[in-house]
Design an enzyme around this catalytic site. Structure first.
Site, PDB file in Angstrom:
ATOM      1  N   LYS A  17       0.824  -1.218   0.000  1.00  0.00           N
ATOM      2  CA  LYS A  17       0.000   0.000   0.000  1.00  0.00           C
ATOM      3  C   LYS A  17       0.854   1.263   0.000  1.00  0.00           C
ATOM      4  CE  LYS A  17      -2.196  -0.773   3.828  1.00  0.00           C
ATOM      5  NZ  LYS A  17      -1.646  -2.038   4.298  1.00  0.00           N
ATOM      6  N   ARG A  92      -9.550   1.341   8.992  1.00  0.00           N
ATOM      7  CA  ARG A  92      -9.203  -0.044   9.314  1.00  0.00           C
ATOM      8  C   ARG A  92     -10.376  -0.830   9.865  1.00  0.00           C
ATOM      9  NH1 ARG A  92      -3.050  -0.904  10.666  1.00  0.00           N
ATOM     10  NH2 ARG A  92      -2.306   0.092   8.776  1.00  0.00           N
ATOM     11  N   ARG A 131      11.617  -6.506   5.399  1.00  0.00           N
ATOM     12  CA  ARG A 131      11.557  -5.086   5.752  1.00  0.00           C
ATOM     13  C   ARG A 131      12.062  -4.868   7.176  1.00  0.00           C
ATOM     14  NH1 ARG A 131       5.860  -1.990   6.043  1.00  0.00           N
ATOM     15  NH2 ARG A 131       5.777  -2.961   8.077  1.00  0.00           N
ATOM     16  N   ARG A 137      12.725  -2.441  12.068  1.00  0.00           N
ATOM     17  CA  ARG A 137      11.434  -2.205  12.713  1.00  0.00           C
ATOM     18  C   ARG A 137      11.101  -3.384  13.614  1.00  0.00           C
ATOM     19  NH1 ARG A 137       7.058   0.077   8.558  1.00  0.00           N
ATOM     20  NH2 ARG A 137       5.762  -0.797  10.176  1.00  0.00           N
ATOM     21  N   ARG A 148      -0.783  -9.269  13.363  1.00  0.00           N
ATOM     22  CA  ARG A 148      -1.303  -8.157  12.565  1.00  0.00           C
ATOM     23  C   ARG A 148      -2.198  -8.661  11.439  1.00  0.00           C
ATOM     24  NH1 ARG A 148       4.019  -5.270  11.075  1.00  0.00           N
ATOM     25  NH2 ARG A 148       2.728  -3.947   9.773  1.00  0.00           N
TER      26      ARG A 148
END
Length: 190
Positions: A17, A92, A131, A137, A148
């Site tokens: 996204k 969301r 990532r 992260r 998630r």
């Protein structure tokens, strides 16, 4: 009513996204508004909102609506969003989608369409683990990623139905090369 192009990017975490929103943002000359980036900036600045949001984000949970809604409203009022915008990471859940529709009506703006980037879970997990390694992260570890995705299916999947029922949803296969997905998205939104 605004004639600007309001786009809502939906899809699970790691579906592309943000990357695709950045590409289209440049192409259409409208801002890419990422709630994730706004929240990470608030966390980095240790604002009150950021501290509250961090507790949820570290567990892979959604940040509560009341923390997000004011943030979104203020951002959509900014001058660069007058001719359109791309929302990434919001709404969301259906309550947020309904809030957004009311807000856009109040601001005399509207979302023309919601776009869902469809990517299989194993691909998403691989993308996010990579990532996490590249960007350091801590919310991109396998346990948090799986949580998630679970939260996404439970809370966000109904948003797809919300926009589908209004005939405002387009789905795009996000499991292709970046340029192919971008080309398809351009065709869908123009």
């Amino acid at each position: 009513m605004s004639t600007g192009k309001g786009l809502i990017f939906l899809g699970p975490p790691g579906s592309g996204k943000g990357t695709q929103a950045q590409e289209l943002s440049k192409e259409l000359n409208i801002p890419h508004i990422s709630t994730g980036e706004m929240l990470r900036a608030a966390i980095a600045k240790q604002t009150s909102l950021g501290q509250k949001a961090q507790v949820y984000m570290d567990k892979g949970e959604l940040v509560p609506d009341e923390l997000l809604l004011g943030l979104i409203e203020e951002r959509l009022k900014e001058k660069d969003a007058e001719n359109g915008w791309i929302l990434d990471g919001f709404p969301r859940n259906v309550a947020q989608a309904e809030f957004l529709d009311k807000l856009l009506h109040k601001l005399a703006k509207f979302s023309e369409q919601a776009i869902n980037l469809d990517v299989p879970d194993p691909v998403i997990i691989d993308r996010l683990l990579l990532r996490g390694q590249k960007e350091g992260r801590k919310d991109d570890n396998e346990e948090t990623i799986r949580r998630r995705l679970e939260v996404y299916r439970e809370k966000t999947q109904p948003v797809l139905d919300y926009y589908r029922q209004q005939d405002r949803l387009s789905s795009v296969d996000g499991n292709r090369e970046l340029q192919e997905v971008t080309k398809t998205l351009k065709a869908v939104v123009t």
